[in-house]
Design a protein around this motif. Structure first.
Motif, mmCIF file in Angstrom:
data_model
loop_
_atom_site.group_PDB
_atom_site.id
_atom_site.type_symbol
_atom_site.label_atom_id
_atom_site.label_comp_id
_atom_site.label_asym_id
_atom_site.label_seq_id
_atom_site.Cartn_x
_atom_site.Cartn_y
_atom_site.Cartn_z
ATOM 1 N N ILE B 125 -19.360 -52.796 23.422
ATOM 2 C CA ILE B 125 -20.454 -53.543 22.768
ATOM 3 C C ILE B 125 -21.785 -52.856 23.019
ATOM 4 O O ILE B 125 -22.574 -52.626 22.098
ATOM 5 N N VAL B 126 -22.026 -52.480 24.259
ATOM 6 C CA VAL B 126 -23.328 -51.893 24.615
ATOM 7 C C VAL B 126 -23.506 -50.541 23.925
ATOM 8 O O VAL B 126 -24.590 -50.222 23.445
ATOM 9 N N SER B 128 -22.168 -49.636 21.117
ATOM 10 C CA SER B 128 -22.384 -49.856 19.690
ATOM 11 C C SER B 128 -23.813 -50.290 19.436
ATOM 12 O O SER B 128 -24.389 -50.021 18.386
ATOM 13 N N GLU B 129 -24.409 -50.946 20.430
ATOM 14 C CA GLU B 129 -25.820 -51.344 20.343
ATOM 15 C C GLU B 129 -26.687 -50.096 20.227
ATOM 16 O O GLU B 129 -27.603 -50.027 19.401
ATOM 17 N N ASN B 130 -26.364 -49.085 21.047
ATOM 18 C CA ASN B 130 -27.147 -47.852 21.019
ATOM 19 C C ASN B 130 -27.000 -47.122 19.677
ATOM 20 O O ASN B 130 -27.953 -46.547 19.179
ATOM 21 N N SER B 132 -26.072 -48.536 16.676
ATOM 22 C CA SER B 132 -26.517 -49.267 15.495
ATOM 23 C C SER B 132 -28.025 -49.439 15.436
ATOM 24 O O SER B 132 -28.552 -49.943 14.452
ATOM 25 N N ASN B 134 -31.392 -51.025 15.603
ATOM 26 C CA ASN B 134 -32.152 -52.259 15.789
ATOM 27 C C ASN B 134 -31.316 -53.524 15.830
ATOM 28 O O ASN B 134 -31.693 -54.488 16.489
ATOM 29 N N LEU B 136 -28.854 -55.961 17.108
ATOM 30 C CA LEU B 136 -28.089 -56.174 18.330
ATOM 31 C C LEU B 136 -26.744 -56.793 17.987
ATOM 32 O O LEU B 136 -26.672 -57.713 17.176
ATOM 33 N N PRO B 137 -25.683 -56.290 18.598
ATOM 34 C CA PRO B 137 -24.355 -56.868 18.324
ATOM 35 C C PRO B 137 -24.122 -58.178 19.063
ATOM 36 O O PRO B 137 -23.054 -58.760 18.977
ATOM 37 N N TYR B 138 -25.096 -58.632 19.842
ATOM 38 C CA TYR B 138 -24.945 -59.906 20.551
ATOM 39 C C TYR B 138 -26.308 -60.598 20.614
ATOM 40 O O TYR B 138 -27.345 -59.961 20.413
ATOM 41 N N LEU B 169 -23.174 -62.126 25.583
ATOM 42 C CA LEU B 169 -22.535 -60.844 25.878
ATOM 43 C C LEU B 169 -21.240 -61.075 26.677
ATOM 44 O O LEU B 169 -20.217 -60.436 26.423
#
Lengths: 621, 263
Positions: B125-126, B128-130, B132, B134, B136-138, B169
């Motif tokens: 998840i984290v 993918s945040e970097n 994607s 802006n 946030l996936p959560y 998260l």
């Protein structure tokens, strides 16, 4: 300076003695002076009367100038006891008549003491008062005092008309009659008065000193000495030394305050000692936890892994379940060892108490058999579930069973485990576990305990004293600690934020005194009377809830029992009768666990016959 | 550099390493083992790992030092700290130093796996945040909230009580929540100890580490009946408990303020 000069007793005696002597001295001085004056006035009156008597008894003979008769009369009177002499002087100062014949014809100096009064102004004064005519003098410095009184003889018609024609009409004073009287008697009386007063002063001084001395000795010296001895004892480390508290005076108060201080010091020392032990236990536990947890990780991971892999083989599953369950229990034991050192808390869930006891029995089965101990139980299946930490409760029963087995003799014995559902009224049994002030400050004091339970601490002011009040946390039990406070409580505050807990609008229905109130976390408002001695308390939520249901478990053995002197200490940490075999932690851990479960544990024992532990755990609806 | 491996286990006790290895291998996770922190760092030079699990007490370099070194070298792998001396201080300290989880020894295979799976998913998840940018996936933790690690949050209310729950998260990392077990009313809970259990679709239990000590005075009963509610709104409707904190002044500074997350 010698030590006795510094003593309170000596100083008191000195001050009171000197004051007494001063008072007696001043009193005596004025007393003797007035006494002397009275005596002198009496003598003066007598002398004056005598002088007048002589003057009038010789008047007739004077007029007829019969000198022989006058001589004889004056001589006869002068021989009377208590009279020094009687003289008659003419205006030129010549002694014409005298009771002492040798004096006749002698001249008296105008400045002599008998003439001085009249002639001091160089001319004779015609009229004089009695006191002016009186004088006191001594012939020699070491002779007795003498009082003299002069009596002027005035010229009158019959004198110059008399046939002798001795006196001229112009003359005013013809002569003076002088009578002197010795003051030996008066002086002797004054002297003896002085002596008496001095003796009286001295006797008073001695008597006062003795009385003060005795009372100072009894009221000050002895108690102060006891107190000094006690201080030395305590300085030497004997904190059990107590002073007698039987006196009602200030020193009695001091003794009580002193004993209170000593008790607090002893408690503080015990606590320090205890926390020191706890700290070393904590270090030990940390070491043990770390060393045991690594091998346990191996056992637990492997066995739980095996369980996952053998899901299809129920026979192996059962055995693996035991390994996993008991390893988890070991984990909890190690954790509770850490928790004990860190005072942590149980993980509770609804559980069947019979099941927990059965498991405890199966764990201790071997040990009980070795001690030839039989176990009798009365399990019945309709016992309600209780919300407990099963592992901790299992530990409680294992500890109790092992203790019971240890208490049995070589020939073994029987343990009875008896379960029952009981109902208890909240009044007198419910404990306040967390009291909060208006601003949510915790009022509980773990330092001061009543019957082993943390108390509710409030800052209080009473008439003349200020300090802390420790309330008994059991609803309806009134063994409060008032500390130094006495009389009516004037204010009660939260020790942290000083918010008052006194409720002005609610009066005690029993004695109409002020009441206090505080919040019990999650359990509503608690009220009580502020008057020392009044037993009114009200906890509406508990009263409404009515009687509470408990599960009662009695574990009775017929072992050696507990000696009465040990009864009060068995739940203390590190108290053990098993010598090197025991740690002294078993029962204290049990106590902690039961307390954490809102429960109660009590013990009864008859030495030689056996011991019964009674555990009560609330059934929560 | 060769392909990414799943886990690097670091412990000075061989039995723990083999136990971890056996458990993970059975789940087809690729594991490397290191018997010291130095060895672990050496392995990390030539190999990327999605997750590191390390003991605290080891000779020469301990788990906290390893954690600091990993951060210093810019290695993005999540670090799980495990220890036999499982104290609240150690747990809270590890989380505040940047560990993603804390697991006390001894653990069962399932306990280990639940932490590892969560850790791995957290990493996914984290990262993918970097990638994607802006979006946030959560849902991040709201400001004025405090969190313990990335797992649980606490919101101190004005009346002196505090609300407790788990972060989005954490819920996303555990994958397919099926049930929640909450502790009963009036029980005392302690910072750094487990205060709730969440079950996932695999049947693994995930322990929620309590962010603040106190007494539970209110339990969100709706959650136990409808656990999915927490996935919809973990920070407001999905709260767990309302508690009376016992030592707010001392414990709050050990948590991470969520206001600082948004800077």
């Amino acid at each position: 300076m010698p030590a006795w000069l510094d003593k309170i007793g000596f100083r008191l005696i000195l001050v009171v003695g000197v004051t007494a002597i001063l008072i007696i001295g001043v009193f005596s001085y004025f007393n003797i002076r007035s006494h002397t004056e009275v005596l002198l006035a009496e003598v003066e009156r007598r002398a004056n009367q005598l002088s007048e008597t002589v003057k009038y008894s010789t008047r007739h003979d004077m007029l007829f100038n019969q000198r022989e008769r006058i001589h004889r009369q004056i001589r006869d009177i002068g021989e009377q006891p208590g009279i020094n002499r009687i003289r008659l002087l003419n205006k030129t100062g010549e002694i014409v008549y005298s009771s002492k014949p040798d004096d006749i014809g002698k001249m008296v100096d105008k400045n002599a003491e008998s003439c001085f009064v009249c002639h001091s102004d160089q001319k004779p004064i015609e009229r004089l008062t009695i006191s002016e005519r009186t004088r006191v003098f001594r012939l020699h410095p070491d002779s007795v005092r003498i009082m003299g009184i002069i009596n002027p003889i005035y010229n009158e018609a019959s004198c110059w008309e008399a046939s002798c024609h001795v006196h001229e009409p112009e003359q005013k004073v013809l002569g003076v009659l002088d009578v002197t009287i010795p003051l030996a008697d008066v002086d002797a009386q004054v002297q003896s008065s002085r002596l008496e007063m001095t003796i009286f002063a001295l006797v008073s001084f001695v008597a006062l000193s003795c009385i003060i001395g005795i009372f100072v000795y009894r009221w000050v010296e002895i108690p102060v000495h006891t107190m000094v001895t006690a201080t030395h004892e305590i300085a030497g480390g004997n904190l059990n030394h107590a002073l007698p508290e039987n006196r009602s005076d200030e020193l009695g108060q001091l003794a009580r305050a002193f004993n209170h201080m000593t008790r607090k010091m002893a408690e503080a020392r015990l606590q320090l000692f205890q926390s020191d032990k706890m700290a070393s236990l904590g270090r030990l536990a940390a070491g043990v936890a770390h060393e045991i947890n690594n091998p346990l990780t191996g056992v637990l991971t492997y066995s739980s892994y095996l369980m996952k892999r053998t899901a299809s083989q129920p026979d192996i599953q059962e055995d693996l379940k035991v390994i996993v369950r008991e390893t988890l229990r070991s984990r909890e034991i190690v954790k509770s060892l850490l928790d004990f050192a860190r005072q942590s808390v149980p993980k509770k869930s609804a559980a069947d108490i019979c099941e927990i006891i059965r498991r405890s029995l199966s764990v201790t089965e071997n040990q009980l058999r070795l001690h030839r101990v039989k176990v009798e139980t009365n399990f019945n299946e309709d016992m309600p579930h209780v919300v407990v930490d099963s592992n901790q409760m299992q530990q409680v029963f294992i500890n109790l069973l092992v203790n019971a087995a240890d208490a049995m003799s070589e020939s073994g014995g029987t343990i009875h485990i008896h379960l029952a559902r009981i109902n208890l009224s909240p009044y007198g049994t419910t404990q306040i576990r967390k009291a909060l002030c208006n601003k949510n400050h915790n009022l509980m004091s773990p330092d001061i305990k009543i019957n082993g339970l943390p108390t509710i601490r409030l800052k209080a002011k009473s008439e003349g004293a200020e300090g802390f009040l420790y309330l008994d946390p059991i609803y309806g039990s009134h063994q409060h600690e008032y500390g130094i406070l006495s009389g009516n409580i004037m204010s009660l505050q939260c020790p942290q934020c000083l918010t008052s807990v006194i409720n002005e609008s609610v009066r005690c229905p029993k004695c109409n005194a002020l009441t206090y109130s505080f919040e019990v976390a999650g359990k509503g408002v608690f009220r009580g009377c502020t008057r020392n001695g009044c037993d009114w308390q009200q906890w509406p939520i508990m009263d409404e809830a009515g009687v509470r249901e408990f599960v009662e478990i009695k574990v009775r053995d017929n072992g050696i029992g507990i000696p009465p002197e040990d009864m009060s200490r068995i739940f203390e940490p590190f108290f053990t009768t098993k010598g090197q075999k025991g740690t002294g932690l078993g029962l204290s851990v049990i106590w902690g666990i039961i307390d954490n479960h809102d429960g109660k544990i009590t013990v009864e024992s008859i030495p030689g016959l056996g011991t019964t532990f009674t555990i009560r755990i609330p059934v929560k609806s | 550099m060769s392909s990414i491996k799943d886990i690097l286990a670091v412990d000075d006790e061989p039995v723990v390493l083999t136990a971890i290895n056996k458990t993970c291998t059975s789940e087809r996770l690729k594991v490397d083992c290191a018997e010291s922190a130095a060895e672990a760092l050496k392995r990390m030079e030539s190999q990327d790992y999605r997750l590191i699990i390390s003991d605290i007490k080891m000779p020469e370099m301990d788990g906290f030092q390893l954690l600091a070194e990993v951060k210093k070298r810019g290695i993005t792998s999540g670090v799980i700290i495990s220890t036999g001396y499982a104290t609240v201080e150690n747990a809270v300290h590890a989380l505040s130093e940047g560990a993603i989880d804390f697991i006390p020894k001894p653990f069962t295979a399932d306990e280990l796996l639940s932490a590892l799976y969560r850790g791995l998913r957290y990493g996914t998840i984290v990262s993918s945040e970097n990638k994607s940018g802006n979006i946030l996936p959560y849902v991040p933790c709201p400001s004025r909230y405090y969190r313990l690690g990335y797992g649980s949050w606490v919101y101190p209310e004005r009346d002196g009580t505090a609300k407790i729950g788990v972060t989005d998260l954490f819920v996303k990392a555990m994958e397919n929540l099926t049930a929640i077990e909450l502790t009963p009313m009036l029980s005392d809970i302690y910072q750094g100890n487990s205060c709730a259990q969440m079950r996932d679709a695999r049947g693994l239990m995930h322990a929620v580490m309590c962010p603040l000590s106190g007494q539970v005075i209110q339990v969100n009963e709706e959650l136990t009946e409808a656990p999915s509610q927490i996935e919809k709104d973990p920070f407001f409707e999905g709260w767990f408990y309302r508690i009376i904190p016992t030592d707010l002044e001392y414990e709050l500074p050990k948590l991470v303020s969520c206001s600082s997350d948004r800077l």
